[in-house]
Design an enzyme around this catalytic site. Sequence first.
Site, PDB file in Angstrom:
ATOM      1  N   TRP A 102       0.811  -1.224   0.000  1.00 19.43           N
ATOM      2  CA  TRP A 102       0.000   0.000   0.000  1.00 19.43           C
ATOM      3  C   TRP A 102       0.837   1.264   0.000  1.00 19.43           C
ATOM      4  CZ3 TRP A 102      -4.361  -0.362  -2.120  1.00 19.43           C
ATOM      5  CH2 TRP A 102      -5.113  -1.524  -1.990  1.00 19.43           C
ATOM      6  N   ASP A 172      -1.141   6.796   6.175  1.00 20.84           N
ATOM      7  CA  ASP A 172      -2.279   6.009   5.692  1.00 20.84           C
ATOM      8  C   ASP A 172      -2.631   4.997   6.787  1.00 20.84           C
ATOM      9  OD1 ASP A 172      -4.032   4.222   4.580  1.00 20.84           O
ATOM     10  OD2 ASP A 172      -2.749   3.661   2.886  1.00 20.84           O
ATOM     11  N   LYS A 196     -12.546  -0.985   7.510  1.00 15.34           N
ATOM     12  CA  LYS A 196     -11.927  -1.955   8.416  1.00 15.34           C
ATOM     13  C   LYS A 196     -12.335  -1.661   9.874  1.00 15.34           C
ATOM     14  CE  LYS A 196      -8.481  -1.808   4.898  1.00 15.34           C
ATOM     15  NZ  LYS A 196      -8.760  -2.983   4.170  1.00 15.34           N
TER      16      LYS A 196
HETATM   17  N1  PMP Z   1      -4.241   1.603   2.175  1.00 13.87           N
HETATM   18  C1  PMP Z   1      -4.330   0.514   2.953  1.00 13.87           C
HETATM   19  C2  PMP Z   1      -3.375   0.359   4.083  1.00 13.87           C
HETATM   20  C3  PMP Z   1      -5.304  -0.450   2.692  1.00 13.87           C
HETATM   21  O1  PMP Z   1      -5.400  -1.543   3.456  1.00 13.87           O
HETATM   22  C4  PMP Z   1      -6.207  -0.252   1.622  1.00 13.87           C
HETATM   23  C5  PMP Z   1      -7.327  -1.225   1.313  1.00 13.87           C
HETATM   24  N2  PMP Z   1      -7.153  -2.508   1.660  1.00 13.87           N
HETATM   25  C6  PMP Z   1      -6.057   0.886   0.841  1.00 13.87           C
HETATM   26  C7  PMP Z   1      -5.082   1.800   1.149  1.00 13.87           C
HETATM   27  C8  PMP Z   1      -6.994   1.155  -0.309  1.00 13.87           C
HETATM   28  O2  PMP Z   1      -8.192   1.528   0.231  1.00 13.87           O
HETATM   29  P1  PMP Z   1      -9.499   1.872  -0.619  1.00 13.87           P
HETATM   30  O3  PMP Z   1      -9.973   0.585  -1.184  1.00 13.87           O
HETATM   31  O4  PMP Z   1     -10.403   2.474   0.393  1.00 13.87           O
HETATM   32  O5  PMP Z   1      -9.092   2.850  -1.667  1.00 13.87           O
END
Ligand code: PMP
Length: 361
Positions: A102, A172, A196
Amino acid sequence: MTTIYNFSAGPAMMPKAVLEQAQQELLNWQGLGTSVMEVSHRGKPFMALVEQAKQDFRQLYAIPDNYKILFLQGGARGQFAAIPMNLIGEKGKALYLTSGHWSATAAKEARNFCEIDEINILAENAPLQTTSLDFTEIAEQYDYVHYCPNETISGVEIFDLPKVGNAVLVADMSSNILSREIDINHFGMIYAGAQKNLGPAGITIVIVREDLLNKARQDTPSIWHYATQVKSDSMINTPPTFAWYLCSLVFKHLLAHGGVKGAEARNRAKAALLYRYLDDSNFYQNHVAPQNRSLMNVTFTTGNDELNAKFVEEATACGLQALKGHKVLGGMRASIYNAMPIEGVEALIAFMEKFARENAK
Ligand code: PMP
């Protein structure tokens, strides 16, 4: 019926009490004779909900007054683009610390909008662990330093704050928001998709320090423009009202159960139980160094793809759902966010013991 425990990484399980309350109020919210999703977002009852949700969230994290709280759309990925659009200023450059999927994805998106430097903070060799997090010497060359304190896919959590001097630290926290206590004052901005620990998918929370609000580039679309969203109460377009309502119930639920401090104690107890079992087992392995083991996403494997598939199939049949690891990593992953009761972890361990007994060579 077997008790179901849902280990999904996201959208993830919600507190049962919250779902029950939503069910009870579904057809008649606040005596209005209609559901919350059918009323105007600009009407008094919904505006009151929003104000209360903001206050409750502020209380949960002890967020000082010089930080604004936004409830946006577009997920964390939307923020991957919104952050450089809003936060790049006279320095013209950002630093991205990468520790897995991520943080690397955030860096890749930011490259579309600004110049970035990227530093991999994972040590070269297994087990997964972070290297030095002291960037004091270089951080102030950048408009901000971005990192991801919990890599949802690999289960790597960063507990120490990166040292960035007076630079703006951006985090994030999609998969560990409200999971443990933090001091907001260390951050310029924090963001998280809701699905989450906050509520259902469709809403994204942003906590941003006031002094960072006037740096956005001219062509930033208004839905991504933080200062514009602050001025319009996060309602420049019609917001996802039902998701917002559910988040507000989650905040109240958490406040009634010891706040973030209470959640942290429960999360530490759950994670300790599962990692202790993994450490004592010679059937399963976890590849994360103890100091970086996520409290939220516990990854493990039998080391054999066929056995892993069998594990997931049999676990599902026993009511232990969504344990398949992310496709980029394979193996298994138990996501044990705030809403997962310790009984879920105990049930998982009991199943793991049985599976190991039956399948050990
Ligand atoms: N950052 C992290 C740490 C994540 O776990 C996720 C989704 N699993 C995201 C970003 C992307 O999130 P979204 O699907 O809300 O764009």
